[in-house]
Design a protein around this motif. Structure first.
Motif, PDB file in Angstrom:
ATOM      1  N   ALA A   1     -57.756 -59.895  21.264  1.00 43.03           N
ATOM      2  CA  ALA A   1     -58.074 -61.237  21.746  1.00 43.03           C
ATOM      3  C   ALA A   1     -58.041 -62.281  20.639  1.00 43.03           C
ATOM      4  O   ALA A   1     -58.491 -62.040  19.512  1.00 43.03           O
ATOM      5  N   ILE A   2     -57.505 -63.435  20.994  1.00 44.25           N
ATOM      6  CA  ILE A   2     -57.566 -64.643  20.164  1.00 44.25           C
ATOM      7  C   ILE A   2     -58.432 -65.652  20.914  1.00 44.25           C
ATOM      8  O   ILE A   2     -58.192 -65.930  22.088  1.00 44.25           O
ATOM      9  N   VAL A   3     -59.435 -66.190  20.248  1.00 51.13           N
ATOM     10  CA  VAL A   3     -60.256 -67.210  20.875  1.00 51.13           C
ATOM     11  C   VAL A   3     -59.740 -68.580  20.456  1.00 51.13           C
ATOM     12  O   VAL A   3     -59.375 -68.797  19.299  1.00 51.13           O
ATOM     13  N   THR A   4     -59.661 -69.501  21.410  1.00 51.60           N
ATOM     14  CA  THR A   4     -59.089 -70.815  21.133  1.00 51.60           C
ATOM     15  C   THR A   4     -59.735 -71.851  22.041  1.00 51.60           C
ATOM     16  O   THR A   4     -60.631 -71.537  22.828  1.00 51.60           O
TER      17      THR A   4
ATOM     18  N   GLU B   1     -65.105 -73.394  26.149  1.00 48.70           N
ATOM     19  CA  GLU B   1     -65.443 -74.694  26.722  1.00 48.70           C
ATOM     20  C   GLU B   1     -65.531 -75.747  25.617  1.00 48.70           C
ATOM     21  O   GLU B   1     -65.962 -75.460  24.493  1.00 48.70           O
ATOM     22  N   GLN B   2     -65.123 -76.975  25.935  1.00 52.64           N
ATOM     23  CA  GLN B   2     -65.161 -78.032  24.938  1.00 52.64           C
ATOM     24  C   GLN B   2     -65.714 -79.317  25.532  1.00 52.64           C
ATOM     25  O   GLN B   2     -65.675 -79.527  26.743  1.00 52.64           O
TER      26      GLN B   2
ATOM     27  N   GLU C   1     -72.008 -73.199  20.865  1.00 50.95           N
ATOM     28  CA  GLU C   1     -72.793 -72.264  21.676  1.00 50.95           C
ATOM     29  C   GLU C   1     -71.891 -71.465  22.617  1.00 50.95           C
ATOM     30  O   GLU C   1     -72.099 -70.259  22.817  1.00 50.95           O
ATOM     31  N   ALA C   2     -70.878 -72.138  23.189  1.00 50.59           N
ATOM     32  CA  ALA C   2     -69.950 -71.435  24.071  1.00 50.59           C
ATOM     33  C   ALA C   2     -69.104 -70.444  23.281  1.00 50.59           C
ATOM     34  O   ALA C   2     -68.804 -69.339  23.757  1.00 50.59           O
ATOM     35  N   LEU C   3     -68.720 -70.813  22.059  1.00 53.71           N
ATOM     36  CA  LEU C   3     -67.962 -69.896  21.198  1.00 53.71           C
ATOM     37  C   LEU C   3     -68.792 -68.668  20.859  1.00 53.71           C
ATOM     38  O   LEU C   3     -68.305 -67.531  20.929  1.00 53.71           O
ATOM     39  N   GLU C   4     -70.051 -68.883  20.511  1.00 53.62           N
ATOM     40  CA  GLU C   4     -70.906 -67.758  20.133  1.00 53.62           C
ATOM     41  C   GLU C   4     -71.090 -66.796  21.308  1.00 53.62           C
ATOM     42  O   GLU C   4     -71.030 -65.562  21.140  1.00 53.62           O
TER      43      GLU C   4
ATOM     44  N   VAL D   1     -68.226 -82.935  10.829  1.00 55.46           N
ATOM     45  CA  VAL D   1     -68.488 -81.975   9.751  1.00 55.46           C
ATOM     46  C   VAL D   1     -69.565 -80.964  10.166  1.00 55.46           C
ATOM     47  O   VAL D   1     -69.399 -79.746   9.942  1.00 55.46           O
ATOM     48  N   PRO D   2     -70.684 -81.384  10.799  1.00 59.68           N
ATOM     49  CA  PRO D   2     -71.664 -80.380  11.237  1.00 59.68           C
ATOM     50  C   PRO D   2     -71.073 -79.361  12.214  1.00 59.68           C
ATOM     51  O   PRO D   2     -71.415 -78.175  12.157  1.00 59.68           O
ATOM     52  N   ARG D   3     -70.186 -79.805  13.106  1.00 61.95           N
ATOM     53  CA  ARG D   3     -69.581 -78.849  14.038  1.00 61.95           C
ATOM     54  C   ARG D   3     -68.652 -77.892  13.298  1.00 61.95           C
ATOM     55  O   ARG D   3     -68.612 -76.697  13.611  1.00 61.95           O
ATOM     56  N   ARG D   4     -67.915 -78.380  12.335  1.00 59.83           N
ATOM     57  CA  ARG D   4     -67.050 -77.512  11.534  1.00 59.83           C
ATOM     58  C   ARG D   4     -67.883 -76.435  10.838  1.00 59.83           C
ATOM     59  O   ARG D   4     -67.512 -75.256  10.825  1.00 59.83           O
ATOM     60  N   GLU D   5     -68.994 -76.847  10.278  1.00 57.26           N
ATOM     61  CA  GLU D   5     -69.844 -75.883   9.569  1.00 57.26           C
ATOM     62  C   GLU D   5     -70.460 -74.883  10.539  1.00 57.26           C
ATOM     63  O   GLU D   5     -70.568 -73.685  10.230  1.00 57.26           O
ATOM     64  N   ALA D   6     -70.844 -75.337  11.728  1.00 57.41           N
ATOM     65  CA  ALA D   6     -71.437 -74.441  12.723  1.00 57.41           C
ATOM     66  C   ALA D   6     -70.419 -73.406  13.199  1.00 57.41           C
ATOM     67  O   ALA D   6     -70.743 -72.209  13.345  1.00 57.41           O
ATOM     68  N   ILE D   7     -69.194 -73.819  13.432  1.00 59.26           N
ATOM     69  CA  ILE D   7     -68.175 -72.886  13.923  1.00 59.26           C
ATOM     70  C   ILE D   7     -67.764 -71.911  12.834  1.00 59.26           C
ATOM     71  O   ILE D   7     -67.545 -70.721  13.097  1.00 59.26           O
ATOM     72  N   LEU D   8     -67.683 -72.375  11.594  1.00 61.63           N
ATOM     73  CA  LEU D   8     -67.391 -71.452  10.495  1.00 61.63           C
ATOM     74  C   LEU D   8     -68.508 -70.418  10.340  1.00 61.63           C
ATOM     75  O   LEU D   8     -68.235 -69.241  10.047  1.00 61.63           O
ATOM     76  N   ALA D   9     -69.748 -70.827  10.536  1.00 61.83           N
ATOM     77  CA  ALA D   9     -70.866 -69.879  10.449  1.00 61.83           C
ATOM     78  C   ALA D   9     -70.743 -68.800  11.519  1.00 61.83           C
ATOM     79  O   ALA D   9     -71.015 -67.610  11.269  1.00 61.83           O
ATOM     80  N   ILE D  10     -70.320 -69.172  12.723  1.00 55.63           N
ATOM     81  CA  ILE D  10     -70.104 -68.187  13.796  1.00 55.63           C
ATOM     82  C   ILE D  10     -68.968 -67.242  13.431  1.00 55.63           C
ATOM     83  O   ILE D  10     -69.055 -66.023  13.644  1.00 55.63           O
ATOM     84  N   ALA D  11     -67.894 -67.775  12.872  1.00 49.61           N
ATOM     85  CA  ALA D  11     -66.770 -66.933  12.464  1.00 49.61           C
ATOM     86  C   ALA D  11     -67.195 -65.916  11.416  1.00 49.61           C
ATOM     87  O   ALA D  11     -66.791 -64.746  11.466  1.00 49.61           O
TER      88      ALA D  11
END
Length: 467
Positions: free
Chosen positions: A191-194, A217-218, A226-229, A256-266
Motif C-alpha cells: 500500500a501507498i498512502v496518499t 481525508e483532507q 489524524e486521518a493519516l494516523e 509548517v506545523p502540519r508538515r511536522e505532524a505528518i513527518l512525526a507520523i511517518a
C-alpha cells in the motif's frame, strides 16, 4: 460493486442498439466511464458473469473486452481480471480541436518577453558551437554527471538548502523518477498512502505495478494528520506519497506545523516519505520542504516541467543516504538507463548562465497576471489561492463534475473532471483547470469569459452526455 450495478443499464443500452452486439457493449462501457459510473482502476465482474447478465454468449463479451482494450478503456491481465484503465475517461473530456481553449494540460505559461525568447534561441545555438556534437547526441551516465548534479543542487538550493551532489539523481521526467522510486521500494499488493485527490500519474504507476492506493481525508490545508494516523494504524502502508506545496489538483499547501505532524507520523510507522515538489520554486517565499525538515527519511522529487518547460524533460531525485541512492539508481537504470546529453547540456547551461532563473521570474509574474484576470472574470467563484499553474474549481450545486465537463466541452472548453484524481469514494463536484495552457492573456480572458457563462447555466432536468 459499482461495475455490477452498471450491467442492467448496459443490457438496456445494447437492446436499443441496432449494430454489432460486441460494439454496443463497448459503447456501454465507454458511456459508464464518461458518466463516472465506472471509476478508473475499478475491477469489472468476470466475463462469464457479464455474459449471463447481458443475455449473450462468452465469445461476444470476450470480443467486446478486447475491443475496449484497443480503445484504451480497459486493462485485462490473466489471473488478476479486467480493470478500468487509468485515464480511460480521457477521450470524454479532452478536446481534439475546435475548442476556445484546452484547459487540461498543466504546464507553466511560456514567457511572453521577446527578449527571453531570443535568449533561449541564442543559448541553444551556443551549446552546439561550444560542445562536441557526439557528446550532446549520446547518453549520459545514469543519474547525471557530477557537474550536472552540482548545478541541479544549485537550482534547488532555495527549497532544499545545502545538500551533497552525490545525493542527487537526474532523470528524464518526474514520472520516470516516481516509477523508479516506487518499484525500488514496493512489492505488488503493498500500500501507498496518499491524498484523497492525487496526481493521476501516481494512479497510473499503482495500476501498472499492482500497488494499492489509500486516500487520506483532507481539508483546505491538505492531508489531515489524524486521518493519516488512523489509516496507518489499520493498514501499515510502506510509503507516504504527497505534494505538500500547491498540491495537484487542489493547490492545498501544508503549514509548517502540519508538515511536522505528518513527518512525526511517518517516523512512528516507519514509512518512507516521497515528496513530489513540482511547484515550490514558483513561490517567492515557499514553505520548507519535507526534505529540509527530515533529510534522513524523505525522498524528494522536483521537475523542470512545471516551473520552466515540459520540453526540458528533466527531474531531480534527492535521496537520504548512500544505500537508498544505490537502490534508486538501479531502479532508474532499469526503467530508462540515462538521459540524452543534449537535454542535460541545455538545462545545465541555463542554470549556469542564469537564464533558468530569469525564465522562472518571468513565469511567476505571468502566473500572477493570469490569476488577476481569473479573479476579474470569475469574481467570487475564483479560488483565493497563491498563484499556481492549476486551479481547483468547486461547481454550483446543480452540476456534477462529469456533466459539467461534458457540457463545457460542447461549448468549446476542455477541463479535467474530479474523477481523474479521486482515489476512493465519489468524485466531488469540482474540476481542475490549467491556466498555463493559454498562449497569452487575451486568449485566457476569452476562455474564462466562456467558462463563466457555463458555470452560470442551469441544465434542464436529466441532462446527460448521451447523444
Amino acid at each position: 460493486m459499482a461495475a455490477e450495478a452498471c450491467l442492467e443499464g448496459w443490457k438496456i443500452a445494447i437492446s436499443r442498439d441496432t449494430g454489432a452486439l460486441y460494439l454496443a457493449i463497448v459503447e456501454a462501457i465507454a458511456q459508464s466511464i464518461r458518466k463516472g459510473e465506472l471509476q478508473e482502476g475499478e475491477k469489472l465482474p468476470p466475463q462469464r458473469v457479464i455474459a449471463t447478465r447481458l443475455g449473450t454468449n462468452l465469445s461476444t463479451v470476450t470480443r467486446a473486452i478486447a475491443e475496449a482494450q484497443k480503445r484504451g478503456l480497459l486493462d485485462a491481465t490473466v489471473g488478476r481480471g479486467t480493470f478500468v484503465r487509468i485515464n480511460a475517461g480521457g477521450s470524454s473530456w479532452r478536446v481534439a480541436g475546435g475548442s476556445v481553449l484546452d484547459l487540461t494540460m498543466n504546464s507553466p505559461p511560456l514567457p511572453q518577453d521577446p527578449g527571453i525568447q531570443a535568449m533561449i534561441q541564442g543559448e541553444i545555438g551556443a551549446i552546439f558551437k561550444q560542445q562536441d556534437a557526439q557528446s550532446l547526441m549520446s547518453y549520459r551516465v545514469t543519474g547525471g554527471t557530477l557537474q550536472d548534479r552540482q548545478l541541479g543542487m544549485q537550482w534547488l538550493a532555495p527549497v532544499l538548502g545545502r545538500r551533497r551532489a552525490s545525493e542527487m539523481l537526474i532523470v528524464p521526467g518526474a514520472q520516470v523518477a516516481l516509477s523508479a522510486i516506487m518499484s525500488s521500494l514496493m512489492r505488488p499488493g503493498e500500500a501507498i498512502v496518499t491524498d484523497l485527490f492525487t496526481y493521476p500519474g501516481m494512479r497510473s504507476i499503482a495500476a501498472q505495478f499492482g500497488y494499492v492506493l489509500l486516500g487520506v481525508e483532507q481539508d483546505e490545508e491538505g492531508m489531515i494528520p489524524e486521518a493519516l494516523e488512523e489509516l496507518c494504524a489499520r493498514h501499515r502502508p510502506r510509503v507516504l506519497y504527497c505534494t505538500p506545496t500547491l498540491q495537484n489538483p487542489t493547490t492545498a499547501t501544508w503549514s509548517v506545523p502540519r508538515r511536522e505532524a505528518i513527518l512525526a507520523i511517518a517516523r512512528r510507522f516507519q514509512m518512507s516519505v516521497v515528496e513530489d515538489d513540482p511547484y515550490s520554486l514558483l513561490l517567492k517565499a515557499p514553505p520548507p520542504t519535507l526534505a529540509m525538515l527530515d533529510p534522513t527519511r524523505v525522498i524528494y522529487v522536483a521537475t523542470m516541467s512545471k516551473v520552466l518547460s515540459p520540453g526540458l524533460r528533466t527531474a531531480y531525485i534527492v535521496l537520504p543516504g548512500a544505500e537508498m541512492t544505490r537502490r534508486i539508481t538501479s531502479g532508474v537504470r532499469a526503467i530508462c538507463l540515462a538521459k540524452a546529453g543534449i537535454l542535460d547540456a541545455i538545462v545545465s547551461r541555463w542554470i549556469e548562465t542564469g537564464l533558468a532563473q530569469h525564465c522562472l521570474r518571468s513565469i511567476r509574474d505571468e502566473l500572477t497576471q493570469r490569476h488577476m484576470v481569473m479573479r476579474q472574470i470569475l469574481g467570487t467563484r475564483a479560488p483565493d489561492k497563491t498563484p499556481s499553474p492549476h486551479v481547483w474549481l468547486p461547481l454550483p450545486e446543480w452540476w456534477s463534475s462529469a456533466d459539467f465537463v461534458a457540457f463545457a466541452r460542447r461549448q468549446g472548453l476542455a477541463l479535467v473532471p474530479s474523477s481523474v484524481f479521486t482515489v476512493s469514494g465519489d468524485p466531488p463536484a469540482a474540476v481542475r483547470m490549467a491556466l498555463g495552457s493559454a498562449s497569452d492573456l487575451s486568449e485566457l480572458r476569452d476562455s474564462l469569459t466562456n467558462l463563466r457563462s457555463v458555470l452560470e447555466y442551469r441544465p434542464a432536468e436529466g441532462f446527460s452526455d448521451v447523444v
